[in-house]
Design a protein around this motif. Sequence first.
Motif, PDB file in Angstrom:
ATOM      1  N   ALA A 162       0.825  -1.211   0.000  1.00 22.52           N
ATOM      2  CA  ALA A 162       0.000   0.000   0.000  1.00 22.52           C
ATOM      3  C   ALA A 162       0.861   1.264   0.000  1.00 22.52           C
ATOM      4  CB  ALA A 162      -0.947  -0.002   1.197  1.00 22.52           C
ATOM      5  N   SER A 163       1.904   1.280   0.809  1.00 22.87           N
ATOM      6  CA  SER A 163       2.750   2.478   0.857  1.00 22.87           C
ATOM      7  C   SER A 163       3.494   2.679  -0.458  1.00 22.87           C
ATOM      8  CB  SER A 163       3.717   2.418   2.039  1.00 22.87           C
ATOM      9  OG  SER A 163       4.599   1.338   1.909  1.00 22.87           O
ATOM     10  N   SER A 164       3.911   1.601  -1.098  1.00 22.48           N
ATOM     11  CA  SER A 164       4.606   1.751  -2.376  1.00 22.48           C
ATOM     12  C   SER A 164       3.651   2.255  -3.454  1.00 22.48           C
ATOM     13  CB  SER A 164       5.255   0.447  -2.807  1.00 22.48           C
ATOM     14  OG  SER A 164       4.296  -0.458  -3.269  1.00 22.48           O
ATOM     15  N   LYS A 165       2.414   1.773  -3.448  1.00 19.65           N
ATOM     16  CA  LYS A 165       1.427   2.245  -4.423  1.00 19.65           C
ATOM     17  C   LYS A 165       1.120   3.726  -4.208  1.00 19.65           C
ATOM     18  CE  LYS A 165      -0.205   0.054  -7.216  1.00 19.65           C
ATOM     19  NZ  LYS A 165       0.294  -0.138  -8.587  1.00 19.65           N
TER      20      LYS A 165
ATOM     21  N   ARG B  30       1.907   6.851  -6.827  1.00 22.11           N
ATOM     22  CA  ARG B  30       0.901   7.820  -7.297  1.00 22.11           C
ATOM     23  C   ARG B  30       1.358   9.254  -7.075  1.00 22.11           C
ATOM     24  NH1 ARG B  30      -3.899   4.346  -4.982  1.00 22.11           N
ATOM     25  NH2 ARG B  30      -4.227   3.039  -6.794  1.00 22.11           N
ATOM     26  N   VAL B  31       2.090   9.475  -5.994  1.00 20.68           N
ATOM     27  CA  VAL B  31       2.562  10.824  -5.685  1.00 20.68           C
ATOM     28  C   VAL B  31       3.744  11.213  -6.570  1.00 20.68           C
ATOM     29  CG1 VAL B  31       3.673  12.236  -3.903  1.00 20.68           C
ATOM     30  CG2 VAL B  31       1.739  10.775  -3.309  1.00 20.68           C
ATOM     31  N   THR B  32       4.698  10.315  -6.739  1.00 22.31           N
ATOM     32  CA  THR B  32       5.941  10.669  -7.419  1.00 22.31           C
ATOM     33  C   THR B  32       5.954  10.369  -8.912  1.00 22.31           C
ATOM     34  OG1 THR B  32       6.939   8.542  -6.878  1.00 22.31           O
ATOM     35  CG2 THR B  32       7.291  10.365  -5.320  1.00 22.31           C
ATOM     36  N   ARG B  33       5.344   9.293  -9.328  1.00 20.79           N
ATOM     37  CA  ARG B  33       5.385   8.896 -10.739  1.00 20.79           C
ATOM     38  C   ARG B  33       4.063   8.276 -11.172  1.00 20.79           C
ATOM     39  NH1 ARG B  33      10.847   7.688 -13.336  1.00 20.79           N
ATOM     40  NH2 ARG B  33      11.970   9.448 -12.488  1.00 20.79           N
ATOM     41  N   PRO B  34       3.018   9.048 -11.237  1.00 18.68           N
ATOM     42  CA  PRO B  34       1.729   8.473 -11.623  1.00 18.68           C
ATOM     43  C   PRO B  34       1.789   7.856 -13.023  1.00 18.68           C
ATOM     44  CG  PRO B  34       1.600  10.877 -11.494  1.00 18.68           C
ATOM     45  CD  PRO B  34       2.962  10.479 -11.040  1.00 18.68           C
ATOM     46  N   GLY B  35       1.170   6.687 -13.155  1.00 14.23           N
ATOM     47  CA  GLY B  35       1.104   6.013 -14.447  1.00 14.23           C
ATOM     48  C   GLY B  35       2.316   5.174 -14.810  1.00 14.23           C
ATOM     49  N   ILE B  36       3.361   5.188 -13.986  1.00 10.42           N
ATOM     50  CA  ILE B  36       4.567   4.405 -14.283  1.00 10.42           C
ATOM     51  C   ILE B  36       4.677   3.266 -13.273  1.00 10.42           C
ATOM     52  CG2 ILE B  36       7.082   4.446 -14.360  1.00 10.42           C
ATOM     53  CD1 ILE B  36       6.883   7.337 -15.287  1.00 10.42           C
ATOM     54  N   GLN B  37       4.834   2.050 -13.781  1.00  4.46           N
ATOM     55  CA  GLN B  37       4.962   0.884 -12.905  1.00  4.46           C
ATOM     56  C   GLN B  37       6.378   0.828 -12.347  1.00  4.46           C
ATOM     57  OE1 GLN B  37       4.176  -1.329 -10.521  1.00  4.46           O
ATOM     58  NE2 GLN B  37       2.415  -1.612 -11.868  1.00  4.46           N
ATOM     59  N   ARG B  38       6.498   0.947 -11.038  1.00  5.93           N
ATOM     60  CA  ARG B  38       7.809   0.972 -10.383  1.00  5.93           C
ATOM     61  C   ARG B  38       8.256  -0.385  -9.875  1.00  5.93           C
ATOM     62  NH1 ARG B  38       8.711   6.009  -6.641  1.00  5.93           N
ATOM     63  NH2 ARG B  38       9.982   4.376  -5.788  1.00  5.93           N
TER      64      ARG B  38
END
Length: 128
Positions: free
Chosen positions: A104-107, A111-119
């Motif tokens: 949950a924290s990684s998701k 969303r905050v730092t790189r929305p739309g990019i799978q990290r």
Amino acid sequence: MAGLPQSSTYVSLTTFRRTGEAVPTPVWAAPDGDRLVVWTRADSGKVKRLRHTARVTVAPCDVRGRTTDEPVEATAVLLEPHEWRQARAALARRYGWQWRVSYASSKLWQRVTRPGIQRHAMIRVRPA
């Protein structure tokens, strides 16, 4: 040959550079049938190395990566996002609230730092 480690909290996942040099990394790995699933950063070295060779070894280890048993030869593949549901469920069963908080924290951070990019990436490990 023994099967993949199923009960260890940490597993030493060893991937191989193009030169053949082994690179062990302690990871969380959850049993999923006769396989293991691993969740990791998509930009990690192990993911980059897996793009070149599926050969890996796995062994139970402690948090620092000190193995507690002999390594097992295996193959690993990167899962497509549509295959993640079962892998996430296996990790949730194995690690409970720790997995849920981490995921949950990684998701949220994504969303905050790189929305739309799978990290992150999911890896499935099978015995060779």
